[in-house]
Design a protein around this motif. Structure first.
Motif, PDB file in Angstrom:
ATOM      1  N   GLY A 144     -60.529  30.517  25.716  1.00  0.00           N
ATOM      2  CA  GLY A 144     -59.766  29.541  26.473  1.00  0.00           C
ATOM      3  C   GLY A 144     -60.128  29.449  27.938  1.00  0.00           C
ATOM      4  O   GLY A 144     -59.744  28.481  28.607  1.00  0.00           O
ATOM      5  N   GLN A 145     -60.866  30.414  28.465  1.00  0.00           N
ATOM      6  CA  GLN A 145     -61.281  30.329  29.864  1.00  0.00           C
ATOM      7  C   GLN A 145     -62.380  29.277  30.024  1.00  0.00           C
ATOM      8  O   GLN A 145     -63.091  28.950  29.079  1.00  0.00           O
ATOM      9  N   LYS A 146     -62.495  28.768  31.240  1.00  0.00           N
ATOM     10  CA  LYS A 146     -63.458  27.704  31.521  1.00  0.00           C
ATOM     11  C   LYS A 146     -64.622  28.259  32.354  1.00  0.00           C
ATOM     12  O   LYS A 146     -64.403  28.912  33.374  1.00  0.00           O
ATOM     13  N   VAL A 147     -65.849  27.939  31.906  1.00  0.00           N
ATOM     14  CA  VAL A 147     -67.029  28.394  32.620  1.00  0.00           C
ATOM     15  C   VAL A 147     -68.002  27.235  32.780  1.00  0.00           C
ATOM     16  O   VAL A 147     -68.181  26.421  31.862  1.00  0.00           O
ATOM     17  N   LEU A 148     -68.620  27.150  33.958  1.00  0.00           N
ATOM     18  CA  LEU A 148     -69.713  26.207  34.201  1.00  0.00           C
ATOM     19  C   LEU A 148     -71.021  26.973  34.115  1.00  0.00           C
ATOM     20  O   LEU A 148     -71.201  28.000  34.785  1.00  0.00           O
ATOM     21  N   ILE A 149     -71.930  26.481  33.280  1.00  0.00           N
ATOM     22  CA  ILE A 149     -73.260  27.067  33.136  1.00  0.00           C
ATOM     23  C   ILE A 149     -74.269  26.060  33.664  1.00  0.00           C
ATOM     24  O   ILE A 149     -74.442  24.979  33.106  1.00  0.00           O
ATOM     25  N   GLN A 150     -74.905  26.399  34.775  1.00  0.00           N
ATOM     26  CA  GLN A 150     -75.882  25.488  35.377  1.00  0.00           C
ATOM     27  C   GLN A 150     -77.159  25.451  34.543  1.00  0.00           C
ATOM     28  O   GLN A 150     -77.578  26.460  33.971  1.00  0.00           O
ATOM     29  N   ALA A 172     -68.694  23.852  30.443  1.00  0.00           N
ATOM     30  CA  ALA A 172     -69.289  22.688  31.102  1.00  0.00           C
ATOM     31  C   ALA A 172     -70.711  23.063  31.492  1.00  0.00           C
ATOM     32  O   ALA A 172     -71.005  24.235  31.780  1.00  0.00           O
ATOM     33  N   THR A 173     -71.606  22.090  31.492  1.00  0.00           N
ATOM     34  CA  THR A 173     -72.981  22.369  31.869  1.00  0.00           C
ATOM     35  C   THR A 173     -73.598  21.168  32.551  1.00  0.00           C
ATOM     36  O   THR A 173     -73.086  20.049  32.454  1.00  0.00           O
ATOM     37  N   THR A 174     -74.702  21.398  33.256  1.00  0.00           N
ATOM     38  CA  THR A 174     -75.448  20.336  33.922  1.00  0.00           C
ATOM     39  C   THR A 174     -76.830  20.232  33.292  1.00  0.00           C
ATOM     40  O   THR A 174     -77.456  21.246  32.956  1.00  0.00           O
ATOM     41  N   THR A 175     -77.298  18.999  33.141  1.00  0.00           N
ATOM     42  CA  THR A 175     -78.641  18.778  32.616  1.00  0.00           C
ATOM     43  C   THR A 175     -78.998  17.304  32.802  1.00  0.00           C
ATOM     44  O   THR A 175     -78.202  16.527  33.342  1.00  0.00           O
ATOM     45  N   SER A 176     -80.183  16.921  32.352  1.00  0.00           N
ATOM     46  CA  SER A 176     -80.607  15.521  32.389  1.00  0.00           C
ATOM     47  C   SER A 176     -80.120  14.791  31.136  1.00  0.00           C
ATOM     48  O   SER A 176     -79.931  15.415  30.082  1.00  0.00           O
TER      49      SER A 176
END
Length: 337
Positions: A144-150, A172-176
């Motif tokens: 249930g915890q939230k993590v951003l993975i670049q 959540a993540t970032t990409t093209s």
């Protein structure tokens, strides 16, 4: 044996040359390498970017992780035997996997699963251990915890997303845009196009950020962290706290504290914790990762497999930063997978 060697820092490319096979210590095994993977740390090492933490004697054989078959064992080795298929990440003072043979401590390897090819096994050690130590050991992510993975489509990101989902986190993540379908298939819940959107403008109240970019991206991570949250980075700078734990000289700790003073201010301002991660090899953790692969929770993602003879083309491709998953060097043919 043939190996990829640098004779000086900032050498444009390593040279493939014949060198003596390594000698094994009592706790070592000698591995005939079938496949090795390329990692950003290999390029940093070549260019001297890690000299504050690691001092190597030159000439130096490059490479950090591998998969292959044991051809000899030291006198103190009892858990492995000649013929075993293994994979691993060597200790940082014993790198040299871009070669036909490698001497490695038995504590840094694990058995390769039969359902994994040597190329897939070679894709796992560094990125798998880094992700495991960031998400499990340091962040201790809970369901249930939230993590951003670049950088979700990179070598680290593709494994970290899967591991975070296994731990029950919202990712959540970032990409093209070209990689949206990939990271979604790996389990990402929210995908951000870093070309058009600053994640700090759309995310809030996150428990943790796994930073693989450094610079302003790392600084922006503190904006989305809730009080008590964590920012773990493999691309930022080591701080004084890391220097003390790592046992570096006092003057290096002072230097680390000075160059990371902005990050220390951000820690205090946002009531968060910043950790610089310098991954440690672990055969035991590799065994745990192998079990996750066997269970279908984690799958290696490979961009391409390149013959050893074309290593410099592979390094140039890695430097361009566009790889989706891992770049694998095919060192030798396997006798049997």
């Amino acid at each position: 044996m043939q190996a990829a060697v640098i004779d000086a820092y900032r050498q444009p490319h390593p040279t493939l040359k014949q060198v003596p096979r390594p000698q094994i210590r009592p706790n070592d095994v000698l591995v005939r390498i079938v496949a090795a993977s390329i990692n950003p740390i290999d390029l940093k090492t070549k260019d001297g970017g890690l000299k504050m933490l690691l001092k190597y004697d030159l000439p130096l054989i490059m490479g950090s992780d591998f998969a292959g078959t044991i051809t000899a064992v030291g006198s103190a080795v009892h858990d492995f035997a000649v013929g075993d298929a293994v994979f691993g990440r060597v200790q940082k003072d014993r790198i040299g996997t871009f070669a036909e043979y490698l001497a490695v401590d038995q504590g840094d390897i694990a058995r390769k699963l039969r359902n994994l090819s040597f190329e897939e096994a070679a894709a796992l050690p560094l990125v798998g251990l880094t992700s495991y130590q960031a998400l499990h050991d340091i962040m201790a992510l809970q369901p249930g915890q939230k993590v951003l993975i670049q950088g979700g489509s990179g070598g680290i990101g593709t494994i970290a997303i899967q591991l975070a989902k296994h731990l029950g986190a919202y990712v959540a993540t970032t990409t093209s845009p070209a990689n949206f379908d990939l990271v979604k298939s790996l389990g990402a819940d929210l995908i951000i196009d870093y070309h058009t959107t600053n994640f700090a403008d759309v995310l809030t109240d996150y428990d943790a950020v796994f930073d693989t970019r450094g610079g302003q991206t790392l600084a922006d991570a503190f904006q989305i962290i809730k009080p008590g949250g964590q920012v773990v980075s493999i691309a930022g700078l080591p701080n004084a706290r890391f220097g003390k734990a790592y046992g570096v000289a006092w003057w290096k700790r002072l230097a680390f504290g000075w160059v990371t003073r902005q990050l220390t201010r951000l820690e205090k301002q946002h009531h968060a914790t910043y950790t610089f991660l310098f991954m440690q090899p672990s055969g035991a953790q590799l065994t745990q990762l192998a079990q996750l692969v066997e269970a279908g929770s984690v799958t290696p993602v490979i961009d391409r497999v390149v013959p050893f003879s074309l290593i410099n083309q592979a390094l140039d491709y890695s430097h361009a930063g566009q790889a989706v998953g891992k770049i694998i060097l095919k060192i030798a043919e396997s006798e049997a997978d």
